[in-house]
Design a protein around this motif. Structure first.
Motif, PDB file in Angstrom:
ATOM      1  N   ASP A   4       0.820  -1.211   0.000  1.00 40.36           N
ATOM      2  CA  ASP A   4       0.000   0.000   0.000  1.00 40.36           C
ATOM      3  C   ASP A   4       0.857   1.265   0.000  1.00 40.36           C
ATOM      4  N   HIS A   5       0.318   2.312  -0.600  1.00 43.43           N
ATOM      5  CA  HIS A   5       1.079   3.558  -0.783  1.00 43.43           C
ATOM      6  C   HIS A   5       1.530   4.207   0.533  1.00 43.43           C
ATOM      7  N   PRO A   6       0.675   4.307   1.563  1.00 41.19           N
ATOM      8  CA  PRO A   6       1.167   4.937   2.800  1.00 41.19           C
ATOM      9  C   PRO A   6       2.384   4.210   3.400  1.00 41.19           C
ATOM     10  N   THR A   7       2.360   2.888   3.362  1.00 37.05           N
ATOM     11  CA  THR A   7       3.501   2.131   3.892  1.00 37.05           C
ATOM     12  C   THR A   7       4.733   2.325   3.019  1.00 37.05           C
ATOM     13  N   SER A   8       4.559   2.268   1.698  1.00 35.87           N
ATOM     14  CA  SER A   8       5.719   2.447   0.816  1.00 35.87           C
ATOM     15  C   SER A   8       6.318   3.847   0.983  1.00 35.87           C
ATOM     16  N   MET A  65       9.865   1.302  10.343  1.00 33.71           N
ATOM     17  CA  MET A  65      10.542   1.211   9.043  1.00 33.71           C
ATOM     18  C   MET A  65      12.028   0.894   9.224  1.00 33.71           C
ATOM     19  N   LEU A  66      12.626   1.423  10.271  1.00 38.87           N
ATOM     20  CA  LEU A  66      14.026   1.087  10.549  1.00 38.87           C
ATOM     21  C   LEU A  66      14.149  -0.385  10.941  1.00 38.87           C
ATOM     22  N   ASP A  67      13.141  -0.936  11.610  1.00 37.19           N
ATOM     23  CA  ASP A  67      13.136  -2.371  11.924  1.00 37.19           C
ATOM     24  C   ASP A  67      13.095  -3.197  10.630  1.00 37.19           C
ATOM     25  N   ALA A  68      12.319  -2.742   9.648  1.00 36.04           N
ATOM     26  CA  ALA A  68      12.259  -3.447   8.358  1.00 36.04           C
ATOM     27  C   ALA A  68      13.628  -3.415   7.681  1.00 36.04           C
ATOM     28  N   ILE A  69      14.300  -2.271   7.742  1.00 36.90           N
ATOM     29  CA  ILE A  69      15.650  -2.165   7.163  1.00 36.90           C
ATOM     30  C   ILE A  69      16.602  -3.113   7.903  1.00 36.90           C
ATOM     31  N   ALA A  70      16.481  -3.169   9.217  1.00 33.78           N
ATOM     32  CA  ALA A  70      17.355  -4.049  10.004  1.00 33.78           C
ATOM     33  C   ALA A  70      17.159  -5.513   9.631  1.00 33.78           C
ATOM     34  N   ALA A  71      15.930  -5.883   9.292  1.00 34.66           N
ATOM     35  CA  ALA A  71      15.623  -7.283   8.955  1.00 34.66           C
ATOM     36  C   ALA A  71      15.834  -7.601   7.477  1.00 34.66           C
ATOM     37  N   MET A  72      16.223  -6.605   6.693  1.00 30.39           N
ATOM     38  CA  MET A  72      16.379  -6.791   5.252  1.00 30.39           C
ATOM     39  C   MET A  72      17.458  -7.820   4.921  1.00 30.39           C
ATOM     40  N   LEU A 103       7.672  -2.476  -3.868  1.00 33.42           N
ATOM     41  CA  LEU A 103       7.537  -1.312  -3.001  1.00 33.42           C
ATOM     42  C   LEU A 103       6.615  -0.282  -3.663  1.00 33.42           C
ATOM     43  N   THR A 104       6.888   0.067  -4.901  1.00 34.37           N
ATOM     44  CA  THR A 104       6.036   1.009  -5.629  1.00 34.37           C
ATOM     45  C   THR A 104       5.687   0.505  -7.027  1.00 34.37           C
ATOM     46  N   GLU A 105       6.448  -0.479  -7.505  1.00 31.25           N
ATOM     47  CA  GLU A 105       6.237  -1.018  -8.850  1.00 31.25           C
ATOM     48  C   GLU A 105       6.347  -2.536  -8.800  1.00 31.25           C
ATOM     49  N   ARG A 106       5.713  -3.172  -9.773  1.00 32.57           N
ATOM     50  CA  ARG A 106       5.878  -4.620  -9.909  1.00 32.57           C
ATOM     51  C   ARG A 106       7.332  -4.879 -10.314  1.00 32.57           C
ATOM     52  N   LEU A 107       7.876  -5.978  -9.858  1.00 30.42           N
ATOM     53  CA  LEU A 107       9.268  -6.297 -10.191  1.00 30.42           C
ATOM     54  C   LEU A 107       9.442  -6.453 -11.691  1.00 30.42           C
ATOM     55  N   ARG A 108       8.446  -7.002 -12.367  1.00 29.68           N
ATOM     56  CA  ARG A 108       8.526  -7.166 -13.818  1.00 29.68           C
ATOM     57  C   ARG A 108       8.775  -5.817 -14.497  1.00 29.68           C
ATOM     58  N   ASP A 109       8.144  -4.765 -14.000  1.00 32.96           N
ATOM     59  CA  ASP A 109       8.327  -3.440 -14.588  1.00 32.96           C
ATOM     60  C   ASP A 109       9.728  -2.899 -14.315  1.00 32.96           C
ATOM     61  N   VAL A 110      10.203  -3.078 -13.093  1.00 29.36           N
ATOM     62  CA  VAL A 110      11.537  -2.616 -12.727  1.00 29.36           C
ATOM     63  C   VAL A 110      12.606  -3.421 -13.473  1.00 29.36           C
ATOM     64  N   MET A 124      12.570  -7.510   2.498  1.00 27.40           N
ATOM     65  CA  MET A 124      12.318  -7.236   3.908  1.00 27.40           C
ATOM     66  C   MET A 124      10.882  -7.534   4.286  1.00 27.40           C
ATOM     67  N   PRO A 125      10.654  -7.788   5.571  1.00 31.69           N
ATOM     68  CA  PRO A 125       9.288  -7.960   6.062  1.00 31.69           C
ATOM     69  C   PRO A 125       8.666  -6.587   6.293  1.00 31.69           C
ATOM     70  N   LEU A 126       7.456  -6.414   5.778  1.00 31.78           N
ATOM     71  CA  LEU A 126       6.764  -5.140   5.932  1.00 31.78           C
ATOM     72  C   LEU A 126       5.263  -5.411   5.934  1.00 31.78           C
ATOM     73  N   ASN A 127       4.592  -5.043   6.994  1.00 28.52           N
ATOM     74  CA  ASN A 127       3.141  -5.264   7.133  1.00 28.52           C
ATOM     75  C   ASN A 127       2.746  -6.720   6.903  1.00 28.52           C
ATOM     76  N   GLY A 128       3.540  -7.647   7.407  1.00 26.71           N
ATOM     77  CA  GLY A 128       3.206  -9.059   7.303  1.00 26.71           C
ATOM     78  C   GLY A 128       3.466  -9.689   5.947  1.00 26.71           C
ATOM     79  N   ARG A 129       4.132  -8.979   5.059  1.00 26.04           N
ATOM     80  CA  ARG A 129       4.447  -9.498   3.713  1.00 26.04           C
ATOM     81  C   ARG A 129       5.933  -9.323   3.453  1.00 26.04           C
ATOM     82  N   TRP A 130       6.430 -10.025   2.453  1.00 23.07           N
ATOM     83  CA  TRP A 130       7.788  -9.818   1.967  1.00 23.07           C
ATOM     84  C   TRP A 130       7.717  -8.730   0.905  1.00 23.07           C
ATOM     85  N   VAL A 131       8.629  -7.783   0.971  1.00 23.41           N
ATOM     86  CA  VAL A 131       8.633  -6.664   0.041  1.00 23.41           C
ATOM     87  C   VAL A 131      10.053  -6.465  -0.480  1.00 23.41           C
TER      88      VAL A 131
END
Length: 172
Positions: A4-8, A65-72, A103-110, A124-131
């Motif tokens: 979702d956009h607010p999380t990204s 968000m820093l916790d997500a970076i730490a777990a990346m 995060l903001t785009e599908r991997l296929r697009d990137v 990384m783990p973010l909102n219960g999903r892998w991102v």
């Protein structure tokens, strides 16, 4: 297939602020933001203690968000395929597969429309999903025989319960 956009937006703000401290202004000059972010991520991967130093100096930053970076997990992955709800990243040793969101785009697009590639990125783990952090490096297109073997490995991982839909659960 994106978070979702607010999380990204929260993650990007925290990630850019942190990685920006690992790259000098002179090093940023003349580079795109993704180039200097990849440089900062490489420096973080080489010395993960830098995040704790940053946290101490910036207690006002978004702790979640820093916790997500730490777990990346910053590594080489096989981007195997897309489904309707996620894309599949396979560990380079084929020990586990992940259902991942962009995060903001599908991997296929990137990845310029290519699947069946080996690439370096952050997961990384973010909102219960892998991102995926969206910063791709060293993309290498795989041949059809290698893709077939990796697809078979992925199917075996799913059958054995080593396919992770999110940090808290797997799917067999």
């Amino acid at each position: 297939m994106v978070i979702d956009h607010p999380t990204s937006a929260r993650f990007i703000a925290a990630y850019m602020a942190f990685l920006g401290t690992l790259v000098s202004d002179g090093e940023k000059r003349g580079k795109s933001s993704s180039e200097w972010l990849v440089m900062g991520r490489a420096r973080y991967a080489a010395d993960r203690s830098q995040l704790e130093t940053y946290r101490s100096a910036h207690p006002e930053m978004d702790a979640e968000m820093l916790d997500a970076i730490a777990a990346m997990q910053i590594d080489q992955w096989v981007y195997l395929k897309d489904t309707r709800s996620y894309f599949v990243l396979l560990a380079k040793d084929s020990s586990v597969a992940y259902a991942v969101l962009g995060l903001t785009e599908r991997l296929r697009d990137v990845a310029q429309g290519e699947s069946g590639v080996v690439l370096q990125t952050g997961l990384m783990p973010l909102n219960g999903r892998w991102v995926c952090d969206g910063l791709l490096k060293n993309m290498l297109l795989l041949g059809p025989n290698m893709r077939r073997d990796l697809t078979a490995a992925y199917q075996a991982l799913r059958a054995d319960g080593h396919f992770s839909l999110g940090p808290k659960y797997s799917h067999g």
